[in-house]
Design a protein around this motif. Sequence first.
Motif, PDB file in Angstrom:
ATOM      1  N   ARG A 170       2.846  16.293  -7.043  1.00  0.00           N
ATOM      2  CA  ARG A 170       3.910  15.589  -7.765  1.00  0.00           C
ATOM      3  C   ARG A 170       4.425  14.466  -6.899  1.00  0.00           C
ATOM      4  N   ARG A 171       4.989  13.431  -7.573  1.00  0.00           N
ATOM      5  CA  ARG A 171       5.514  12.321  -6.795  1.00  0.00           C
ATOM      6  C   ARG A 171       6.790  11.791  -7.426  1.00  0.00           C
ATOM      7  N   GLU A 172       7.541  11.064  -6.625  1.00  0.00           N
ATOM      8  CA  GLU A 172       8.675  10.343  -7.189  1.00  0.00           C
ATOM      9  C   GLU A 172       8.697   8.937  -6.588  1.00  0.00           C
ATOM     10  N   VAL A 173       9.314   8.036  -7.347  1.00  0.00           N
ATOM     11  CA  VAL A 173       9.350   6.635  -6.948  1.00  0.00           C
ATOM     12  C   VAL A 173      10.350   6.426  -5.810  1.00  0.00           C
ATOM     13  N   ILE A 174       9.945   5.642  -4.833  1.00  0.00           N
ATOM     14  CA  ILE A 174      10.914   5.174  -3.838  1.00  0.00           C
ATOM     15  C   ILE A 174      11.390   3.820  -4.337  1.00  0.00           C
ATOM     16  N   GLY A 175      12.658   3.743  -4.718  1.00  0.00           N
ATOM     17  CA  GLY A 175      13.192   2.507  -5.298  1.00  0.00           C
ATOM     18  C   GLY A 175      14.570   2.215  -4.757  1.00  0.00           C
ATOM     19  N   PRO A 176      15.222   1.226  -5.322  1.00  0.00           N
ATOM     20  CA  PRO A 176      16.572   0.904  -4.842  1.00  0.00           C
ATOM     21  C   PRO A 176      17.562   1.979  -5.288  1.00  0.00           C
ATOM     22  N   PRO A 177      18.678   2.164  -4.557  1.00  0.00           N
ATOM     23  CA  PRO A 177      19.646   3.200  -4.912  1.00  0.00           C
ATOM     24  C   PRO A 177      20.275   2.971  -6.290  1.00  0.00           C
ATOM     25  N   ALA A 178      20.395   1.735  -6.709  1.00  0.00           N
ATOM     26  CA  ALA A 178      20.879   1.438  -8.060  1.00  0.00           C
ATOM     27  C   ALA A 178      20.047   0.268  -8.547  1.00  0.00           C
ATOM     28  N   GLN A 179      19.704   0.273  -9.834  1.00  0.00           N
ATOM     29  CA  GLN A 179      18.833  -0.791 -10.328  1.00  0.00           C
ATOM     30  C   GLN A 179      19.490  -2.161 -10.146  1.00  0.00           C
ATOM     31  N   ARG A 180      20.787  -2.221 -10.465  1.00  0.00           N
ATOM     32  CA  ARG A 180      21.552  -3.439 -10.205  1.00  0.00           C
ATOM     33  C   ARG A 180      22.721  -3.033  -9.328  1.00  0.00           C
ATOM     34  N   PHE A 181      23.193  -3.967  -8.555  1.00  0.00           N
ATOM     35  CA  PHE A 181      24.354  -3.656  -7.734  1.00  0.00           C
ATOM     36  C   PHE A 181      25.367  -4.766  -7.902  1.00  0.00           C
ATOM     37  N   ASN A 194      -3.643  12.346  -4.336  1.00  0.00           N
ATOM     38  CA  ASN A 194      -4.443  12.808  -5.477  1.00  0.00           C
ATOM     39  C   ASN A 194      -5.783  12.091  -5.558  1.00  0.00           C
ATOM     40  N   GLN A 195      -5.978  11.116  -4.695  1.00  0.00           N
ATOM     41  CA  GLN A 195      -7.239  10.377  -4.703  1.00  0.00           C
ATOM     42  C   GLN A 195      -7.824  10.392  -3.301  1.00  0.00           C
ATOM     43  N   PRO A 196      -9.161  10.249  -3.233  1.00  0.00           N
ATOM     44  CA  PRO A 196      -9.770  10.233  -1.892  1.00  0.00           C
ATOM     45  C   PRO A 196      -9.410   8.950  -1.140  1.00  0.00           C
ATOM     46  N   GLY A 197      -9.487   9.001   0.159  1.00  0.00           N
ATOM     47  CA  GLY A 197      -9.260   7.805   0.977  1.00  0.00           C
ATOM     48  C   GLY A 197      -7.838   7.735   1.488  1.00  0.00           C
ATOM     49  N   ILE A 198      -7.595   6.728   2.315  1.00  0.00           N
ATOM     50  CA  ILE A 198      -6.241   6.567   2.837  1.00  0.00           C
ATOM     51  C   ILE A 198      -5.649   5.257   2.332  1.00  0.00           C
ATOM     52  N   LEU A 199      -4.352   5.274   2.106  1.00  0.00           N
ATOM     53  CA  LEU A 199      -3.593   4.100   1.653  1.00  0.00           C
ATOM     54  C   LEU A 199      -4.309   3.333   0.548  1.00  0.00           C
ATOM     55  N   ASN A 222       0.830  -1.212   0.000  1.00  0.00           N
ATOM     56  CA  ASN A 222       0.000   0.000   0.000  1.00  0.00           C
ATOM     57  C   ASN A 222       0.862   1.259   0.000  1.00  0.00           C
ATOM     58  N   PHE A 223       0.316   2.302  -0.574  1.00  0.00           N
ATOM     59  CA  PHE A 223       0.886   3.624  -0.319  1.00  0.00           C
ATOM     60  C   PHE A 223      -0.252   4.633  -0.390  1.00  0.00           C
ATOM     61  N   GLU A 224      -0.002   5.804   0.120  1.00  0.00           N
ATOM     62  CA  GLU A 224      -1.061   6.808   0.153  1.00  0.00           C
ATOM     63  C   GLU A 224      -0.890   7.760  -1.028  1.00  0.00           C
ATOM     64  N   ASN A 225      -1.942   7.901  -1.788  1.00  0.00           N
ATOM     65  CA  ASN A 225      -1.932   8.786  -2.940  1.00  0.00           C
ATOM     66  C   ASN A 225      -2.826   9.986  -2.637  1.00  0.00           C
ATOM     67  N   LYS A 247      12.110  -3.823 -12.527  1.00  0.00           N
ATOM     68  CA  LYS A 247      11.743  -2.514 -11.993  1.00  0.00           C
ATOM     69  C   LYS A 247      11.202  -2.715 -10.586  1.00  0.00           C
ATOM     70  N   GLN A 248      11.783  -2.030  -9.624  1.00  0.00           N
ATOM     71  CA  GLN A 248      11.361  -2.204  -8.229  1.00  0.00           C
ATOM     72  C   GLN A 248      10.803  -0.891  -7.692  1.00  0.00           C
ATOM     73  N   VAL A 249       9.576  -0.961  -7.218  1.00  0.00           N
ATOM     74  CA  VAL A 249       8.925   0.226  -6.669  1.00  0.00           C
ATOM     75  C   VAL A 249       8.460  -0.107  -5.258  1.00  0.00           C
ATOM     76  N   PHE A 250       9.025   0.584  -4.269  1.00  0.00           N
ATOM     77  CA  PHE A 250       8.652   0.296  -2.880  1.00  0.00           C
ATOM     78  C   PHE A 250       7.518   1.201  -2.407  1.00  0.00           C
ATOM     79  N   GLY A 251       7.326   2.322  -3.134  1.00  0.00           N
ATOM     80  CA  GLY A 251       6.291   3.276  -2.753  1.00  0.00           C
ATOM     81  C   GLY A 251       6.567   4.571  -3.487  1.00  0.00           C
ATOM     82  N   TYR A 252       5.844   5.605  -3.087  1.00  0.00           N
ATOM     83  CA  TYR A 252       6.056   6.911  -3.724  1.00  0.00           C
ATOM     84  C   TYR A 252       6.148   7.979  -2.660  1.00  0.00           C
ATOM     85  N   ARG A 253       6.918   9.002  -2.974  1.00  0.00           N
ATOM     86  CA  ARG A 253       6.977  10.161  -2.092  1.00  0.00           C
ATOM     87  C   ARG A 253       6.246  11.290  -2.808  1.00  0.00           C
ATOM     88  N   TYR A 254       5.293  11.915  -2.113  1.00  0.00           N
ATOM     89  CA  TYR A 254       4.502  12.981  -2.726  1.00  0.00           C
ATOM     90  C   TYR A 254       4.900  14.323  -2.157  1.00  0.00           C
TER      91      TYR A 254
END
Lengths: 724, 192
Positions: free
Chosen positions: A696-707, A635-640, A630-633, A678-685
């Motif tokens: 506006r939002r950005e993806v919370i993801g890994p620091p590097a796509q591959r390590f 831009n839409q009604p409701g929580i999480l 879950n994440f909270e958006n 592609k790994q998406v853990f959530g979004y920061r708004y």
Amino acid sequence: MQSSGTMRSFILSILLLSIPFCNAQTLIRGNVASPDGELLVGANIYLLGTYDGAFSDSIGNFFFSSFHTDTASLIISYLGYETYKKNINPQGDTLIFKVVLEPSQSSLSQVTITAGAFEASDEKKGVILRPLDIVTTAGALADIATALNTLPGTQNVGEEGQLFVRGGAAYETKTFIDGMEVLAPYGSTVPDVPARGRFSPFLFKGTLFSTGGYSAAYGQALSSALILETQDLPEESVTGISLLSVGTELSHTQRWDRSSIAASVNYGDLGPYFQLSSPNLDWSRTPQSWGGALSFRHQDNNAGVWKSFLTYNHARMGLEFPHLDYPDQTDFFTNINDNYYLNSTYKGILAQKWMLEAGISGMYDDEKQGFLWGDIDTRQYAGELRGVLKRDLNSGTQLRLGANSIHSYFNEEFNSPDFIGRTELNDWLSAAFAELDWKLGNRWAFRTGLRTEHSSLLERINIAPRASMAYKLSEYGQFSLAYGHYYQRPQYEWLRVTQELNFERADHYIFNYQWNKDNRILRLEAYYKDYNRLATFDSNLGFQPEAYANSGAGYAKGFDIFWRDRKSITYGDYWISYSYLDTRRSFGEFTEAIVPTFASKHNLSVVAKYFVPGISSQIGMTYQFASARNFENPNQPGILQGRTIPFHNLSANISYLTSLWGQYTIVYASATNLPGFKQVFGYRYGNVPDDQGSFRREVIGPPAQRFFFLGILISITKANSVQP
Amino acid sequence: MYEAMGKTLAQMGQAQDANAMHQVASQFERIAQAENEQWLPAYYSSYVYAISSFMTTDDKPKDERADKAQEMLEIAKALNPDNSEIYALQGFVYLSKLVVAPMMRGMTYGGRVEAAAMKAVELDPNNPRGYYVHGMYVSGMPKFMGGGPKAACPLLTTALEKFETFEPSGQMEPNWGEDGAKELAVDCATEN
């Protein structure tokens, strides 16, 4: 064959017949069997203190004669069985014994309580992991928490790097080293960059990871305890050199007869790596760290062991990114951390069957965080004194009594142009526990315990009963049950404004079945966790004491499946973990029950390791899957109401074992997220809507796509280089 | 005691399999408990239990016999501390523990074998069994760890030189290993 057998019985009968004529000679005969009626061949039977004796033959029979006429002890011993001893009085007659030997406790596949517990040990039998597994699991990069994340009961929360157990938040898992709680077991980091454990897995000889229902010896963790036991005296003196793509480490261990001293220094810098690999993140300061460790071991004459170790670690990093609300501006996070840790314990025999474990530990942590809007400097300290007395009452029964006291100090300073604030909190948390392990026959094992804790900050006491039991169904299979009350002091985040809060509480109910045979383990576990009195903050009331309460509650329930097979494939080993989680609770800012953002319903891990003798290499692969979170958006009604995409990760590693200048060397290479999922853990708004009225939002993801990681580890020992 | 010991030593020479060795070891154990101030019966009991462990194929009895060898060695050690032969045998017994699960025990028991062998050499540089046990371990160790028959050559050569001149101080005193060392030395000479 037939005739020689006849001949033998003929000679035997002559021998038997001749015996009554010798006056003082006693004939001792009989047979030896196991409780299942199996005849024991080759048991050693003799009169103590004499040469008179025999072995049991192929049908468990024995006989021998003795001229001994005093009272003597007849001994019957057989490996894997308890020795039989009986006083006899040989008076020139025939003594007949039909003896059933009991299997010895150590050889028996013992009934042990396995509910909620994953143990890694080299010494104990039937454990699920070996300490080396933590180091060789692909994708874990020798990080304890990351390796344990391939076990069931854990959730993948890629942006944190900490253990999230059965719907619990990261803070609900506590780490204990040699019995004592560790204030900050993970290194500091900036948001989105997963933390690594501060302590190297090589420090520990045993790891017990409890995903619930843990012993009364530990407290202050609502969900889980990670219990680490440090190494004893090292086997030999050794110098280690590690050259890694991200830094270097030098260590030396000197071993004397009864003591050892080890010292190490390390330096790490991810800068060169990130310059090469174009990371997802824009570093103002690439992660850099340095530190050192010093440890001392001593074994005294009474098998007592002193252990002390001291570590220091410094880490710094900084991230920059476009401001979410004002894209032309640059936002940033910086983090500078200094951490000192001392742990000193003594374990020994006190007097007559009483064992003592005593320890003192302390951690001081200073974290300076910088944000666009200001700085936060958090200084924390926790010091602990702990003592446990153990007494073995009889075989399988052990009583443990213990007490500990932790003084913690928390000091946080905010510094921003519009606001300067300081919070200082002090707590003495004292606890005492009693626990009894007992067995009923060879099939039942019980553990009953009671723990009580008092916090000076909360001015509250809790009393936590714990109980677990196991029943062995067969040689290989057993059931376990565990139940307990678990309390934890609310986080400083909630105690900052008011201390009128109570301990948070979780009750655990666990049912476990485990089957373990010939290096194959199947483990099934179902659990129910009942959360109560979780700290909540009602944001409608603002930062007022009335906004804080213990009104959160909820549940986590589910089941785990674990299968490990080290037998079917020569040189191969794999395990599969699956966890199902259903959880909902109100806590923190969520005053109504929600599914937390760190919870995912399905988690799967497949870990495989294969040793290729031809190239002296071990190859490892780890695949992990987690269903959407879950994440909270806004831009839409409701929580999480938002759902991320599911998580996939495939990591691989290879360890090539070789020698350099005659010294044992490992060349190690590893790649995380090899296919580049592609790994998406959530979004920061953002906080301010843009012209179209959306955030506006950005993806919370890994620091590097591959390590990618490359390292060379060389162990220099005297024995390797000595030539006669 | 000497008669019983002599008989049992002779039986040891004839024992062909693990169970026969086990019986010999048990017989030494019986002598050891009767002669509880003599170190040699316990020493031989430990040695033969270790051999029976090496000859056993199933993991569980293999491990139990190795543990029993250690138990008997402790008795011998208590009666005769700081004896080079005891440490050489200690290396041998640790090796019997190691081979039960080399992947898991290699790291810990390997260090122990070496430390014991080196202690044996330190206590008596003329005792060939310290070098022999060390050579046995190195020879069986994988090549990538700096082991293998070739790497063991210098140790085995030294062991053989020491065997040439070694004279046990008594008839019952330890005097094993020369044939085994020769066999291993052949391996090391033929390997490229």
